[in-house]
Design a protein around this motif. Structure first.
Motif, mmCIF file in Angstrom:
data_model
loop_
_atom_site.group_PDB
_atom_site.id
_atom_site.type_symbol
_atom_site.label_atom_id
_atom_site.label_comp_id
_atom_site.label_asym_id
_atom_site.label_seq_id
_atom_site.Cartn_x
_atom_site.Cartn_y
_atom_site.Cartn_z
ATOM 1 N N SER A 60 0.808 -1.224 0.000
ATOM 2 C CA SER A 60 0.000 0.000 0.000
ATOM 3 C C SER A 60 0.842 1.275 0.000
ATOM 4 O O SER A 60 0.629 2.163 -0.822
ATOM 5 C CB SER A 60 -0.962 0.003 1.183
ATOM 6 N N THR A 61 1.783 1.373 0.915
ATOM 7 C CA THR A 61 2.578 2.593 1.034
ATOM 8 C C THR A 61 3.492 2.801 -0.163
ATOM 9 O O THR A 61 3.605 3.910 -0.686
ATOM 10 C CB THR A 61 3.430 2.561 2.320
ATOM 11 N N PHE A 62 4.160 1.744 -0.578
ATOM 12 C CA PHE A 62 5.137 1.868 -1.658
ATOM 13 C C PHE A 62 4.567 1.486 -3.024
ATOM 14 O O PHE A 62 5.223 1.666 -4.047
ATOM 15 C CB PHE A 62 6.381 1.032 -1.347
ATOM 16 N N GLY A 63 3.376 0.914 -3.032
ATOM 17 C CA GLY A 63 2.731 0.551 -4.293
ATOM 18 C C GLY A 63 3.410 -0.597 -5.010
ATOM 19 O O GLY A 63 3.330 -0.700 -6.240
ATOM 20 N N LEU A 64 4.079 -1.474 -4.259
ATOM 21 C CA LEU A 64 4.797 -2.584 -4.881
ATOM 22 C C LEU A 64 3.845 -3.717 -5.238
ATOM 23 O O LEU A 64 2.887 -3.989 -4.526
ATOM 24 C CB LEU A 64 5.875 -3.119 -3.932
ATOM 25 N N LYS A 65 4.131 -4.371 -6.334
ATOM 26 C CA LYS A 65 3.416 -5.585 -6.696
ATOM 27 C C LYS A 65 3.882 -6.693 -5.756
ATOM 28 O O LYS A 65 4.924 -6.574 -5.097
ATOM 29 C CB LYS A 65 3.693 -5.972 -8.152
ATOM 30 N N SER A 66 3.136 -7.786 -5.707
ATOM 31 C CA SER A 66 3.433 -8.832 -4.729
ATOM 32 C C SER A 66 4.838 -9.420 -4.873
ATOM 33 O O SER A 66 5.541 -9.620 -3.888
ATOM 34 C CB SER A 66 2.399 -9.944 -4.797
ATOM 35 N N GLN A 67 5.279 -9.667 -6.101
ATOM 36 C CA GLN A 67 6.595 -10.263 -6.311
ATOM 37 C C GLN A 67 7.706 -9.316 -5.851
ATOM 38 O O GLN A 67 8.685 -9.744 -5.244
ATOM 39 C CB GLN A 67 6.787 -10.631 -7.782
ATOM 40 N N MET A 68 7.539 -8.036 -6.115
ATOM 41 C CA MET A 68 8.562 -7.079 -5.699
ATOM 42 C C MET A 68 8.559 -6.905 -4.176
ATOM 43 O O MET A 68 9.617 -6.753 -3.565
ATOM 44 C CB MET A 68 8.388 -5.735 -6.400
ATOM 45 N N ALA A 69 7.386 -6.952 -3.550
ATOM 46 C CA ALA A 69 7.305 -6.861 -2.090
ATOM 47 C C ALA A 69 8.053 -8.035 -1.455
ATOM 48 O O ALA A 69 8.811 -7.865 -0.495
ATOM 49 C CB ALA A 69 5.849 -6.839 -1.636
ATOM 50 N N GLN A 70 7.863 -9.227 -2.004
ATOM 51 C CA GLN A 70 8.581 -10.402 -1.505
ATOM 52 C C GLN A 70 10.086 -10.257 -1.733
ATOM 53 O O GLN A 70 10.894 -10.625 -0.885
ATOM 54 C CB GLN A 70 8.080 -11.675 -2.198
ATOM 55 N N SER A 71 10.450 -9.716 -2.870
ATOM 56 C CA SER A 71 11.864 -9.515 -3.189
ATOM 57 C C SER A 71 12.522 -8.557 -2.202
ATOM 58 O O SER A 71 13.662 -8.772 -1.782
ATOM 59 C CB SER A 71 12.008 -8.983 -4.612
ATOM 60 N N VAL A 72 11.808 -7.505 -1.829
ATOM 61 C CA VAL A 72 12.338 -6.547 -0.848
ATOM 62 C C VAL A 72 12.634 -7.268 0.462
ATOM 63 O O VAL A 72 13.720 -7.125 1.040
ATOM 64 C CB VAL A 72 11.349 -5.374 -0.628
ATOM 65 N N LEU A 73 11.672 -8.048 0.948
ATOM 66 C CA LEU A 73 11.867 -8.779 2.205
ATOM 67 C C LEU A 73 13.079 -9.710 2.116
ATOM 68 O O LEU A 73 13.947 -9.702 2.992
ATOM 69 C CB LEU A 73 10.610 -9.586 2.550
ATOM 70 N N LYS A 74 13.145 -10.486 1.041
ATOM 71 C CA LYS A 74 14.244 -11.436 0.873
ATOM 72 C C LYS A 74 15.596 -10.734 0.747
ATOM 73 O O LYS A 74 16.599 -11.192 1.296
ATOM 74 C CB LYS A 74 14.003 -12.332 -0.339
#
Length: 90
Positions: A60-74
């Motif tokens: 929501s805050t950064f507007g990331l798609k699901s795959q990119m959100a997971q990539s950030v965490l990893k």
């Protein structure tokens, strides 16, 4: 036998594409910094726990798609683990 072919290419983005790419990279860095702050405060590198805490915010805050959100965490977890392996504190 399986063959792997690696190609090095140079991309030539238009000015508009370059601006979008720069914006995407900055958003990714900002999201990584947000996750890093949470890891530092919570003192945890458990992906499931961090996912629960950060996934919705990354979307929501950064507007990331699901795959990119997971990539950030990893990505951030991997960097912290590398630092630990090399003897650095959090």
């Amino acid at each position: 036998m399986k063959l792997t072919l690696t190609a090095k290419i140079k991309i030539m983005p238009t000015t508009e594409q370059e601006q979008l790419l720069q914006k995407t990279m900055q958003t990714y860095r900002d999201a990584c910094n947000a996750v890093s702050e949470v890891i530092f405060k919570e003192n945890t590198l458990v992906q499931a726990k961090l996912h629960k805490m950060m996934y919705r915010e990354l979307r929501s805050t950064f507007g990331l798609k699901s795959q990119m959100a997971q990539s950030v965490l990893k990505t951030v977890i991997a960097k912290y683990k590398t630092n630990q392996t090399n003897g650095h504190e959090r």
